[in-house]
Structures are given as structure tokens and as C-alpha cells.
Design an enzyme around this catalytic site. Structure first.
Site, PDB file in Angstrom:
ATOM      1  N   HIS A  18       0.848  -1.201   0.000  1.00 30.30           N
ATOM      2  CA  HIS A  18       0.000   0.000   0.000  1.00 30.30           C
ATOM      3  C   HIS A  18       0.887   1.257   0.000  1.00 30.30           C
ATOM      4  O   HIS A  18       0.612   2.229  -0.703  1.00 30.30           O
ATOM      5  CB  HIS A  18      -0.877   0.061   1.260  1.00 30.30           C
ATOM      6  CG  HIS A  18      -1.884  -1.038   1.406  1.00 30.30           C
ATOM      7  ND1 HIS A  18      -1.978  -1.817   2.524  1.00 30.30           N
ATOM      8  CD2 HIS A  18      -2.876  -1.465   0.578  1.00 30.30           C
ATOM      9  CE1 HIS A  18      -2.981  -2.674   2.396  1.00 30.30           C
ATOM     10  NE2 HIS A  18      -3.542  -2.497   1.220  1.00 30.30           N
ATOM     11  N   LYS A  42     -16.752  -7.614   6.552  1.00 30.19           N
ATOM     12  CA  LYS A  42     -15.457  -8.210   6.900  1.00 30.19           C
ATOM     13  C   LYS A  42     -15.235  -8.078   8.396  1.00 30.19           C
ATOM     14  O   LYS A  42     -15.726  -7.126   9.014  1.00 30.19           O
ATOM     15  CB  LYS A  42     -14.318  -7.476   6.176  1.00 30.19           C
ATOM     16  CG  LYS A  42     -14.221  -7.788   4.695  1.00 30.19           C
ATOM     17  CD  LYS A  42     -12.919  -7.260   4.105  1.00 30.19           C
ATOM     18  CE  LYS A  42     -12.831  -7.569   2.616  1.00 30.19           C
ATOM     19  NZ  LYS A  42     -11.618  -6.998   2.004  1.00 30.19           N
ATOM     20  N   ARG A  91      -1.687  -6.219  -8.110  1.00 28.51           N
ATOM     21  CA  ARG A  91      -0.578  -7.139  -7.866  1.00 28.51           C
ATOM     22  C   ARG A  91      -0.503  -8.137  -9.004  1.00 28.51           C
ATOM     23  O   ARG A  91       0.159  -7.926  -9.990  1.00 28.51           O
ATOM     24  CB  ARG A  91      -0.765  -7.868  -6.522  1.00 28.51           C
ATOM     25  CG  ARG A  91      -0.381  -7.036  -5.336  1.00 28.51           C
ATOM     26  CD  ARG A  91      -0.982  -7.555  -4.074  1.00 28.51           C
ATOM     27  NE  ARG A  91      -2.427  -7.481  -4.121  1.00 28.51           N
ATOM     28  CZ  ARG A  91      -3.214  -7.674  -3.093  1.00 28.51           C
ATOM     29  NH1 ARG A  91      -2.721  -8.002  -1.930  1.00 28.51           N
ATOM     30  NH2 ARG A  91      -4.521  -7.554  -3.212  1.00 28.51           N
ATOM     31  N   SER A 129      -2.412  -7.745   3.307  1.00 26.16           N
ATOM     32  CA  SER A 129      -2.659  -7.560   4.745  1.00 26.16           C
ATOM     33  C   SER A 129      -2.936  -8.902   5.402  1.00 26.16           C
ATOM     34  O   SER A 129      -2.493  -9.159   6.520  1.00 26.16           O
ATOM     35  CB  SER A 129      -3.865  -6.641   4.965  1.00 26.16           C
ATOM     36  OG  SER A 129      -3.656  -5.396   4.376  1.00 26.16           O
TER      37      SER A 129
HETATM   38  P1  ADP Z   1      -9.660  -4.031  -0.513  1.00 26.01           P
HETATM   39  O1  ADP Z   1     -10.419  -4.841   0.501  1.00 26.01           O
HETATM   40  O2  ADP Z   1     -10.409  -2.831  -1.003  1.00 26.01           O
HETATM   41  O3  ADP Z   1      -9.040  -4.824  -1.622  1.00 26.01           O
HETATM   42  P2  ADP Z   1      -6.963  -3.742   0.489  1.00 26.01           P
HETATM   43  O4  ADP Z   1      -6.479  -2.968   1.673  1.00 26.01           O
HETATM   44  O5  ADP Z   1      -6.706  -5.204   0.477  1.00 26.01           O
HETATM   45  O6  ADP Z   1      -8.482  -3.387   0.363  1.00 26.01           O
HETATM   46  O7  ADP Z   1      -6.325  -3.138  -0.834  1.00 26.01           O
HETATM   47  C1  ADP Z   1      -6.527  -1.794  -1.191  1.00 26.01           C
HETATM   48  C2  ADP Z   1      -5.901  -1.568  -2.567  1.00 26.01           C
HETATM   49  O8  ADP Z   1      -4.494  -1.735  -2.465  1.00 26.01           O
HETATM   50  C3  ADP Z   1      -6.365  -2.543  -3.643  1.00 26.01           C
HETATM   51  O9  ADP Z   1      -6.417  -1.851  -4.869  1.00 26.01           O
HETATM   52  C4  ADP Z   1      -5.274  -3.578  -3.677  1.00 26.01           C
HETATM   53  O10 ADP Z   1      -5.174  -4.212  -4.942  1.00 26.01           O
HETATM   54  C5  ADP Z   1      -4.056  -2.709  -3.407  1.00 26.01           C
HETATM   55  N1  ADP Z   1      -2.947  -3.467  -2.835  1.00 26.01           N
HETATM   56  C6  ADP Z   1      -2.977  -4.304  -1.782  1.00 26.01           C
HETATM   57  N2  ADP Z   1      -1.758  -4.865  -1.575  1.00 26.01           N
HETATM   58  C7  ADP Z   1      -0.940  -4.361  -2.541  1.00 26.01           C
HETATM   59  C8  ADP Z   1       0.427  -4.577  -2.910  1.00 26.01           C
HETATM   60  N3  ADP Z   1       1.197  -5.442  -2.254  1.00 26.01           N
HETATM   61  N4  ADP Z   1       0.925  -3.873  -3.971  1.00 26.01           N
HETATM   62  C9  ADP Z   1       0.126  -3.031  -4.653  1.00 26.01           C
HETATM   63  N5  ADP Z   1      -1.173  -2.808  -4.376  1.00 26.01           N
HETATM   64  C10 ADP Z   1      -1.703  -3.456  -3.341  1.00 26.01           C
END
Ligand code: ADP
Length: 166
Positions: A18, A42, A91, A129
């Protein structure tokens, strides 16, 4: 006029993946609003307030990053904020399908929207996460995966979970 974008997500907790997206978009936009979704479907490890605090701590060095939260549909939040650019991270191919459908549905509901998908750097492509929570719960070392400012907050939370028998 200021160029503003919104980066929405769960951020439970924020990871280096992130952070990479936030760092890079903070160089492209005048302001980036990192918006934590209050998602009732969630069961998060951190409350929305805690997640916002962890993001604030991790982005202290970036003056053009603002942290906020929202409930309900992203398109309504965009309208309320009068912002039409959304950043999401990509990703693997597996992210694409979900992001593509979401972008299409959002564009249908709010035609002014521009969803920008930013590709992760290779070294972050495996980070999520949920993996980090798993590693931390199993006493693994998470320091390479999350901002250094928040490592102790995560380990403390795991200890609290253990103490409360979760
Ligand atoms: P959500 O539940 O909305 O997917 P996340 O916190 O998992 O929330 O992810 C928020 C955004 O960050 C999403 O667009 C996800 O693809 C992106 N994201 C999560 N992990 C990574 C990473 N390692 N590299 C790049 N983008 C990421």
C-alpha cells in the site's frame, strides 16, 4: 485547480505494498486521500480508527496525504468529496478481474470517475494484509513487510488477541 485522488481500501493493516502505491501517487497528485472503507461484511483485526492511525503514522513524511474513512458506496463518497480520480493497486492477474469489474460498475454509476490501476513493484507483489496477519499471528517476523513505525502496533494487537482468547 488541485489534482486530488482517492485511494480506497481496507488497509487492515497498511503494508509496504500500500505504501508504495501511496508514495508513488503522492508524487503525481497534489493531494491523495487514503480512505478506509467501513465494511460490515469483513471482520477486521483493527478498528477503522486504529487503521487510520496506522496510516497516519506511516505517512507522516508525506505532507500531501490525508487520511479519511467512508461507509457505503465509493461513488457516493467521491461525489461528497467532489473527487473523480480513484487509485487502486494491481498485484497479480488475480487482482485484475476484481478491479476491472469494480471500475466498470463504478463508471456506470458515476461516469465522471477515472480509475487508475497502478502496478505494484515486483518486490511487493506477494504482499497482502491477510498474509501479514497470518505471519504475525504465527510469531513470524513482519518487519520487512510493513512500515517500521507500525510493527510494534501489530505485535501488540496480536498479544491482545491472544490474551482475549481470539
Ligand atoms: P480491498 O479490501 O479494497 O481490496 P486492500 O487494503 O486489500 O483493500 O487493498 C486496497 C488496494 O491496495 C487494492 O487496490 C489492492 O489491490 C491494493 N494493494 C494491496 N496490496 C498491494 C500490494 N502489495 N501492492 C500493490 N497494491 C496493493
Amino acid at each position: 485547480m488541485e489534482k486530488i485522488c482517492i485511494y480506497p481500501g481496507s488497509f487492515d493493516p497498511i503494508t509496504n505494498g500500500h505504501m508504495d502505491i501511496i508514495d508513488r501517487s503522492s508524487k503525481i497528485f497534489d493531494k491523495i486521500i487514503v480512505a478506509v472503507l467501513m465494511n460490515a461484511s469483513k471482520t477486521p483485526m483493527f478498528s477503522v480508527e486504529e487503521r487510520m492511525d496506522l496510516i497516519r503514522k506511516s505517512t507522516e513524511h508525506l505532507p500531501n496525504v490525508e487520511v479519511d474513512s467512508f461507509k457505503g458506496l465509493l461513488v457516493h463518497y467521491l461525489e461528497e468529496k467532489n473527487v473523480n480520480i480513484v487509485i487502486r493497486g494491481l498485484r497479480a492477474v488475480s487482482d485484475f478481474e476484481h478491479e476491472f469489474s469494480m471500475a466498470a460498475l463504478n463508471a456506470h454509476m458515476y461516469p465522471k470517475i477515472e480509475t487508475i490501476l497502478m502496478m505494484t513493484r515486483t518486490e511487493n507483489s506477494f504482499l497482502s494484509s491477510s498474509f501479514i496477519k497470518d505471519i504475525a499471528r504465527n510469531k513470524g517476523d513482519i518487519k520487512d513487510f510493513v512500515p517500521s513505525q507500525i510493527v510494534s502496533d501489530i505485535t501488540k494487537k496480536i498479544q491482545e488477541e491472544r490474551f482475549s482468547g481470539k
